[in-house]
Design a protein around this motif. Structure first.
Motif, PDB file in Angstrom:
ATOM      1  N   ASP A  53      20.669  10.391  10.439  1.00  0.00           N
ATOM      2  CA  ASP A  53      20.426   9.033   9.957  1.00  0.00           C
ATOM      3  C   ASP A  53      21.699   8.214   9.782  1.00  0.00           C
ATOM      4  O   ASP A  53      21.675   6.990   9.945  1.00  0.00           O
ATOM      5  CB  ASP A  53      19.661   9.074   8.631  1.00  0.00           C
ATOM      6  N   VAL A  54      22.801   8.873   9.443  1.00  0.00           N
ATOM      7  CA  VAL A  54      24.072   8.152   9.298  1.00  0.00           C
ATOM      8  C   VAL A  54      24.412   7.434  10.597  1.00  0.00           C
ATOM      9  O   VAL A  54      24.814   6.259  10.599  1.00  0.00           O
ATOM     10  CB  VAL A  54      25.200   9.113   8.893  1.00  0.00           C
ATOM     11  N   TYR A  55      24.243   8.125  11.725  1.00  0.00           N
ATOM     12  CA  TYR A  55      24.525   7.514  13.023  1.00  0.00           C
ATOM     13  C   TYR A  55      23.468   6.479  13.393  1.00  0.00           C
ATOM     14  O   TYR A  55      23.785   5.428  13.966  1.00  0.00           O
ATOM     15  CB  TYR A  55      24.611   8.585  14.105  1.00  0.00           C
ATOM     16  N   TYR A  56      22.218   6.758  13.069  1.00  0.00           N
ATOM     17  CA  TYR A  56      21.162   5.806  13.416  1.00  0.00           C
ATOM     18  C   TYR A  56      21.375   4.469  12.715  1.00  0.00           C
ATOM     19  O   TYR A  56      21.130   3.404  13.304  1.00  0.00           O
ATOM     20  CB  TYR A  56      19.792   6.376  13.044  1.00  0.00           C
ATOM     21  N   ASP A  57      21.860   4.505  11.488  1.00  0.00           N
ATOM     22  CA  ASP A  57      22.161   3.258  10.777  1.00  0.00           C
ATOM     23  C   ASP A  57      23.258   2.478  11.496  1.00  0.00           C
ATOM     24  O   ASP A  57      23.188   1.239  11.629  1.00  0.00           O
ATOM     25  CB  ASP A  57      22.592   3.558   9.335  1.00  0.00           C
ATOM     26  N   ILE A  58      24.265   3.185  11.967  1.00  0.00           N
ATOM     27  CA  ILE A  58      25.353   2.537  12.718  1.00  0.00           C
ATOM     28  C   ILE A  58      24.819   1.950  14.018  1.00  0.00           C
ATOM     29  O   ILE A  58      25.142   0.800  14.375  1.00  0.00           O
ATOM     30  CB  ILE A  58      26.488   3.550  12.998  1.00  0.00           C
ATOM     31  N   PHE A  59      23.998   2.699  14.729  1.00  0.00           N
ATOM     32  CA  PHE A  59      23.455   2.213  15.997  1.00  0.00           C
ATOM     33  C   PHE A  59      22.568   0.986  15.779  1.00  0.00           C
ATOM     34  O   PHE A  59      22.595   0.040  16.578  1.00  0.00           O
ATOM     35  CB  PHE A  59      22.658   3.321  16.695  1.00  0.00           C
ATOM     36  N   ASP A  60      21.803   1.000  14.706  1.00  0.00           N
ATOM     37  CA  ASP A  60      20.971  -0.169  14.397  1.00  0.00           C
ATOM     38  C   ASP A  60      21.839  -1.396  14.149  1.00  0.00           C
ATOM     39  O   ASP A  60      21.551  -2.497  14.655  1.00  0.00           O
ATOM     40  CB  ASP A  60      20.106   0.106  13.161  1.00  0.00           C
ATOM     41  N   ASN A  61      22.914  -1.221  13.390  1.00  0.00           N
ATOM     42  CA  ASN A  61      23.807  -2.345  13.063  1.00  0.00           C
ATOM     43  C   ASN A  61      24.513  -2.892  14.301  1.00  0.00           C
ATOM     44  O   ASN A  61      24.748  -4.105  14.408  1.00  0.00           O
ATOM     45  CB  ASN A  61      24.847  -1.916  12.028  1.00  0.00           C
ATOM     46  N   GLN A  62      24.834  -1.998  15.242  1.00  0.00           N
ATOM     47  CA  GLN A  62      25.575  -2.427  16.432  1.00  0.00           C
ATOM     48  C   GLN A  62      24.661  -2.651  17.641  1.00  0.00           C
ATOM     49  O   GLN A  62      25.150  -2.917  18.738  1.00  0.00           O
ATOM     50  CB  GLN A  62      26.644  -1.387  16.777  1.00  0.00           C
ATOM     51  N   LYS A  63      23.355  -2.544  17.414  1.00  0.00           N
ATOM     52  CA  LYS A  63      22.372  -2.759  18.483  1.00  0.00           C
ATOM     53  C   LYS A  63      22.614  -1.847  19.687  1.00  0.00           C
ATOM     54  O   LYS A  63      22.548  -2.258  20.855  1.00  0.00           O
ATOM     55  CB  LYS A  63      22.361  -4.227  18.907  1.00  0.00           C
ATOM     56  N   ILE A  64      22.907  -0.579  19.383  1.00  0.00           N
ATOM     57  CA  ILE A  64      23.045   0.449  20.405  1.00  0.00           C
ATOM     58  C   ILE A  64      21.684   1.114  20.606  1.00  0.00           C
ATOM     59  O   ILE A  64      21.027   1.496  19.639  1.00  0.00           O
ATOM     60  CB  ILE A  64      24.107   1.493  19.981  1.00  0.00           C
ATOM     61  N   TYR A  65      21.287   1.259  21.846  1.00  0.00           N
ATOM     62  CA  TYR A  65      19.965   1.824  22.125  1.00  0.00           C
ATOM     63  C   TYR A  65      19.952   3.319  21.841  1.00  0.00           C
ATOM     64  O   TYR A  65      20.838   4.068  22.263  1.00  0.00           O
ATOM     65  CB  TYR A  65      19.572   1.598  23.581  1.00  0.00           C
ATOM     66  N   TYR A  66      18.930   3.752  21.125  1.00  0.00           N
ATOM     67  CA  TYR A  66      18.696   5.188  20.956  1.00  0.00           C
ATOM     68  C   TYR A  66      17.211   5.422  20.761  1.00  0.00           C
ATOM     69  O   TYR A  66      16.471   4.549  20.321  1.00  0.00           O
ATOM     70  CB  TYR A  66      19.496   5.747  19.769  1.00  0.00           C
ATOM     71  N   LYS A  67      16.798   6.620  21.096  1.00  0.00           N
ATOM     72  CA  LYS A  67      15.409   7.004  20.895  1.00  0.00           C
ATOM     73  C   LYS A  67      15.351   8.485  20.541  1.00  0.00           C
ATOM     74  O   LYS A  67      16.008   9.319  21.182  1.00  0.00           O
ATOM     75  CB  LYS A  67      14.586   6.755  22.169  1.00  0.00           C
ATOM     76  N   ASN A  68      14.615   8.791  19.476  1.00  0.00           N
ATOM     77  CA  ASN A  68      14.364  10.184  19.151  1.00  0.00           C
ATOM     78  C   ASN A  68      12.853  10.392  19.052  1.00  0.00           C
ATOM     79  O   ASN A  68      12.082   9.474  19.329  1.00  0.00           O
ATOM     80  CB  ASN A  68      15.083  10.589  17.863  1.00  0.00           C
ATOM     81  N   PHE A  69      12.447  11.563  18.646  1.00  0.00           N
ATOM     82  CA  PHE A  69      11.022  11.878  18.598  1.00  0.00           C
ATOM     83  C   PHE A  69      10.644  12.219  17.164  1.00  0.00           C
ATOM     84  O   PHE A  69      10.842  13.345  16.712  1.00  0.00           O
ATOM     85  CB  PHE A  69      10.710  13.010  19.575  1.00  0.00           C
TER      86      PHE A  69
END
Length: 421
Positions: free
Chosen positions: A122-138
């Protein structure tokens, strides 16, 4: 081997401790980001280390493996040769390489097995959300699909979840095209692991400024330098032999560094506090037979990997031991608080599981019997460490899990006099 059957026997002798897995991961990644050839010596090849080697090779790094060394031809431009990165069960591999992959701006897919699939990111997902980096998990689990371009800036990160997130950022921020900072929003637990990261980064030419206890300032556009590097012995692996030496006829652990930055060097002070006779001779640490070992209060916030083996030792000590600040152990390869308490109790221990720790009432002897490793290397080795204090043989199910960090553990166990039936 699926099972090991251990007949109680006191161990004795001298052992070369495997090299630090934590430092190995870091040295391989730093060498991989360097522009040149690095020679890494005293490498102990485990499943986790193979996972990191294979991962960086997928990012265009060339690695030549020797018997106990690696030659790494770095690739600072990081070209994706294979987008599928299988991290096995290695949390370090996953959490160290995710932010590096996020700086490449190519599609990369992280996979893994065992409990790693559920380990939080989640630490990384928060960063990706803030920087609008695409990611997908399940549903929050692996596999993780990632494509983006990490940007320099000020990063707000919790320090009480895992130090691996801080280390992952410290690997990648120096090569971004601007300056950055990592600002901790809580106290940092497992600080020694970050100290190790800073030390290895320095050896490979990267400068990070620590501004107080909660801020790291990182200048961008730095370049990793190739380096020849020898990895020191692992205190977390030595801990098992030190406990067996104290409960047996003495064991000498060779290849350790007295002034190491490893947080698990705390094993020396903890054992002494519990009445174990421990002394240094050069780069060797000796645990001598100790008739009276006493319960103690142990703060595990800076040395979580020691908890299972210390719980095992406490179960055959005099008095009561309280292990506290260990809640993060619930999201390791197993729920280690539940695992070690359950298995010790199966063989006659008296362990009370608490929300963030353990309360252990020591007994002179354990009964022995069948226990389960929970597919967790540290649980298996910790249980083996008290087999000499069992009245009957101990059978450990899932014993092959030691390959994650210490493939030669059972061989070394027998060399020191362990009696595997």
């Amino acid at each position: 081997m699926e099972y090991v059957h251990i007949n109680p026997a006191k161990l004795n002798g001298k052992i070369n401790v495997p090299s630090s897995k934590s430092i190995c991961h870091r040295a391989i990644i730093c060498a991989s980001l360097g522009d040149g050839v690095s020679n890494l010596e005293n490498i102990s090849f485990s499943r986790d280390i193979y996972a990191t080697c294979n991962a960086v090779e997928n990012l265009g790094v060339k690695i030549y493996r020797g018997k106990s060394n690696l030659t790494v031809k770095g690739n600072p431009r990081l070209t994706v040769k294979n987008p599928y990165i299988n991290c096995g069960q290695s949390g370090s591999t996953l959490r160290f390489l995710v932010p590096i992959a996020a700086a490449i701006d190519e599609k990369i897919i992280f996979t893994g097995g065992g409990k790693l699939i559920d380990r939080p990111l989640d630490v990384y997902y928060d960063i990706f959300d803030n920087q609008k980096i695409y990611y997908k998990n399940f549903n929050g689990k692996l596999p993780l699909i990632l494509k983006g371009k990490l940007k320099p800036g000020d990063y707000e990160v919790r320090g009480d979840i895992s130090s691996q997130f801080i280390t992952g950022l410290l690997f990648v921020l120096p090569i971004l095209d601007g300056d950055s900072s990592v600002n901790l929003t809580t106290a940092l637990e497992s600080r020694p692991y970050v100290d190790i990261t800073l030390d290895v980064l320095k050896k490979f030419g990267i400068k990070v400024c620590e501004d107080g206890l909660k801020r790291y300032v990182v200048r961008g556009r730095q370049k990793y330098e190739s380096s020849d590097y020898r990895v020191e012995g692992d205190f977390s692996q030595a801990a098992f032999w030190l406990v067996m030496g104290a409960l047996g006829n003495g064991i000498v652990c060779c290849g350790l560094k007295k002034d190491s930055l490893q947080g698990d060097r705390m094993i020396v002070d903890i054992l002494k506090k519990m009445g174990v006779k421990v002394k240094w001779t050069g780069n060797s640490l000796i645990a001598m037979p100790s008739d009276r070992i006493y319960g103690s209060t142990i703060d595990a916030s800076q040395c979580p990997d020691l908890v299972p083996v210390l719980a095992a030792l406490a179960s055959v000590s005099c008095g009561t031991t309280e292990i506290k600040n260990a809640g993060r152990l619930r999201i390791k390869e197993s729920d280690r608080l539940k695992a070690i308490s359950s298995e010790l109790n199966k063989i006659g221990g008296h362990v009370l599981e608490k929300e963030d720790g353990l309360l252990i009432r020591g007994r002179e002897r354990l009964a022995g019997g069948e226990v389960d490793s929970w597919d967790d290397h540290r649980i298996a080795m910790s249980l083996a460490s008290v087999s000499s204090r069992c009245l009957n043989p101990m059978t450990i199910k899932g014993a092959e899990c030691v390959k994650k960090s210490y493939p030669g553990f059972w061989k070394d166990f027998m060399i020191l006099g362990g009696n595997i039936l």
